[in-house]
Scaffold this active site. Structure first.
Site, PDB file in Angstrom:
ATOM      1  N   VAL A   1      21.658  45.737 -11.765  1.00 56.03           N
ATOM      2  CA  VAL A   1      21.215  46.182 -10.439  1.00 56.03           C
ATOM      3  C   VAL A   1      20.723  47.617 -10.584  1.00 56.03           C
ATOM      4  O   VAL A   1      21.411  48.451 -11.183  1.00 56.03           O
ATOM      5  CB  VAL A   1      22.365  46.103  -9.411  1.00 56.03           C
ATOM      6  CG1 VAL A   1      21.932  46.696  -8.075  1.00 56.03           C
ATOM      7  CG2 VAL A   1      22.823  44.656  -9.227  1.00 56.03           C
ATOM      8  N   GLY A   2      19.547  47.892 -10.047  1.00 57.53           N
ATOM      9  CA  GLY A   2      18.983  49.243 -10.145  1.00 57.53           C
ATOM     10  C   GLY A   2      19.292  50.076  -8.915  1.00 57.53           C
ATOM     11  O   GLY A   2      20.325  49.914  -8.262  1.00 57.53           O
TER      12      GLY A   2
ATOM     13  N   THR B   1       8.160  47.280  -7.065  1.00 51.41           N
ATOM     14  CA  THR B   1       9.040  47.389  -5.901  1.00 51.41           C
ATOM     15  C   THR B   1       8.266  47.748  -4.627  1.00 51.41           C
ATOM     16  O   THR B   1       7.211  48.370  -4.714  1.00 51.41           O
ATOM     17  CB  THR B   1      10.060  48.490  -6.235  1.00 51.41           C
ATOM     18  OG1 THR B   1      10.862  48.000  -7.282  1.00 51.41           O
ATOM     19  CG2 THR B   1      10.900  48.906  -5.075  1.00 51.41           C
TER      20      THR B   1
ATOM     21  N   GLY C   1      14.906  52.536 -12.325  1.00 51.98           N
ATOM     22  CA  GLY C   1      16.077  52.480 -11.450  1.00 51.98           C
ATOM     23  C   GLY C   1      17.291  53.224 -11.956  1.00 51.98           C
ATOM     24  O   GLY C   1      17.988  53.877 -11.177  1.00 51.98           O
TER      25      GLY C   1
ATOM     26  N   GLY D   1      10.559  52.991  -9.144  1.00 50.94           N
ATOM     27  CA  GLY D   1      10.459  53.561 -10.476  1.00 50.94           C
ATOM     28  C   GLY D   1      11.605  53.135 -11.360  1.00 50.94           C
ATOM     29  O   GLY D   1      12.218  52.088 -11.123  1.00 50.94           O
TER      30      GLY D   1
HETATM   31  N1  ASP Z   1      13.401  50.785  -9.053  1.00 50.13           N
HETATM   32  C1  ASP Z   1      13.371  49.377  -9.346  1.00 50.13           C
HETATM   33  C2  ASP Z   1      14.553  49.008 -10.192  1.00 50.13           C
HETATM   34  O1  ASP Z   1      14.861  49.751 -11.104  1.00 50.13           O
HETATM   35  C3  ASP Z   1      12.146  48.936 -10.054  1.00 50.13           C
HETATM   36  C4  ASP Z   1      10.856  49.503  -9.593  1.00 50.13           C
HETATM   37  O2  ASP Z   1      10.773  50.314  -8.688  1.00 50.13           O
HETATM   38  O3  ASP Z   1       9.860  49.113 -10.149  1.00 50.13           O
HETATM   39  O4  ASP Z   1      15.110  47.962 -10.000  1.00 50.13           O
END
Ligand code: ASP
Length: 291
Positions: A180-181, A151, A205, A203
């Site tokens: 959806v995160g 991300t 989500g 991180g």
């Molecule tokens: N936070 C993002 C999600 O869960 C993924 C990530 O940050 O790597 O969609």
């Protein structure tokens, strides 16, 4: 706040960054921070700076956002992004879109619209109505095994004291279609408010959303400087047995970060610093105001 002070910090994700991906993570983040810094130095707005910086990160295949994203369990791309203007508390966010090259640009287009979050076909129709480019067919995912992806996000403070924050993601590889995160959810993956500061996260989500991590950092920013406030993520993450990282700017323009992942790719610049600094771990932070 010191008159005329500006700051910007971008991230390219919280995760383990393989040796052969480290230079690309540093240079990709540096290019985005540089573009945002150029806008802020000229007196441009924080919201413009975060939009431009995140578009650059979305366009860079080093990062899992925009066209460089990983696929879900069905092998499809689904992108999420959110952006917030700290001066008005306006929010724009899109989720589960597959034909938008720069989700953060569409999210930014929603800042003057009524809804704060549009998903799937609705978000793509909104993009079309604003004349933003849509791919004719869904974007193709990059191999889920690519080790360099994650991300992206940005927080900025402009010379007039306005804050903005944005986060954009291709989500986690191999998740359920429609998942959806935290990234497009205000108070979870991002937040900004004038007089307090701003934050963007990356991180796990579901854990970030369950613990309202951005909101916790914002609450900490009411009394703490940037890096101490960013450390508010550690306890909830420990409870959830989850991994994440946060970039933060405090009310005085101090830049901070915290992560419990092996790495967090970051670049930052500020009116009182020389050039753009990059780092892949919080131990490399040498910003005195950030403590
Ligand atoms: N936070 C993002 C999600 O869960 C993924 C990530 O940050 O790597 O969609």
């Amino acid at each position: 706040m010191v008159e005329g002070r500006w700051s910007i910090v971008v991230h390219g994700g919280a995760r383990t960054i393989a040796h052969n991906r480290r230079a690309a993570n540093r240079s990709g983040c540096a290019a985005a921070a540089q573009a945002g810094a150029d806008i802020l130095r000229r007196g441009g707005s924080a919201i413009e700076a975060v939009k431009v910086a995140v578009c650059i990160l979305e366009d860079d295949p080093t990062f899992n956002a925009g066209s460089g994203s990983v696929g879900n369990a069905a092998g499809e791309i689904e992108l999420d992004a959110g952006i917030m203007d700290g001066s008005t508390l306006a929010i724009g966010a899109v989720a589960a879109v597959s034909r938008i090259y720069n989700p953060v640009e569409v999210a930014a287009g929603m800042l003057d619209a009524a809804p704060i979050l549009l998903v799937g076909a609705g978000a793509e129709a909104f993009a079309r109505s604003r004349g933003l480019p849509l791919a004719a067919t869904p974007l193709a995912p990059l191999p889920a095994a690519d080790p360099g992806h994650d991300t992206v996000g940005c927080v900025a403070l402009d010379q007039t004291g306005h804050f903005a924050a944005a986060t954009s993601t291709g989500g986690l590889a191999g998740t359920m279609p429609g998942r959806v995160g935290d990234a497009p959810l205000p108070g979870c993956g991002f937040y900004a408010e004038d007089g307090i500061g701003g934050v963007s996260l990356s991180g796990d989500g579901e854990a970030i959303a369950r613990t309202l991590l951005a909101a916790r950092v914002m609450r900490a920013l009411e009394t703490k400087k940037a890096t101490s406030a960013a450390r508010a993520i550690f306890k909830p993450l420990e409870r959830m047995q989850a991994e994440a990282g946060a970039i933060v700017i405090d009310a005085a323009g101090g830049i901070g970060l915290a992560h419990n992942s092996d790495h967090l790719a970051v670049a930052y610049a500020a009116s009182d610093l020389k050039g753009v600094k990059t780092l892949l771990h919080q131990n490399e932070l040498d910003e005195p105001d950030g403590q």
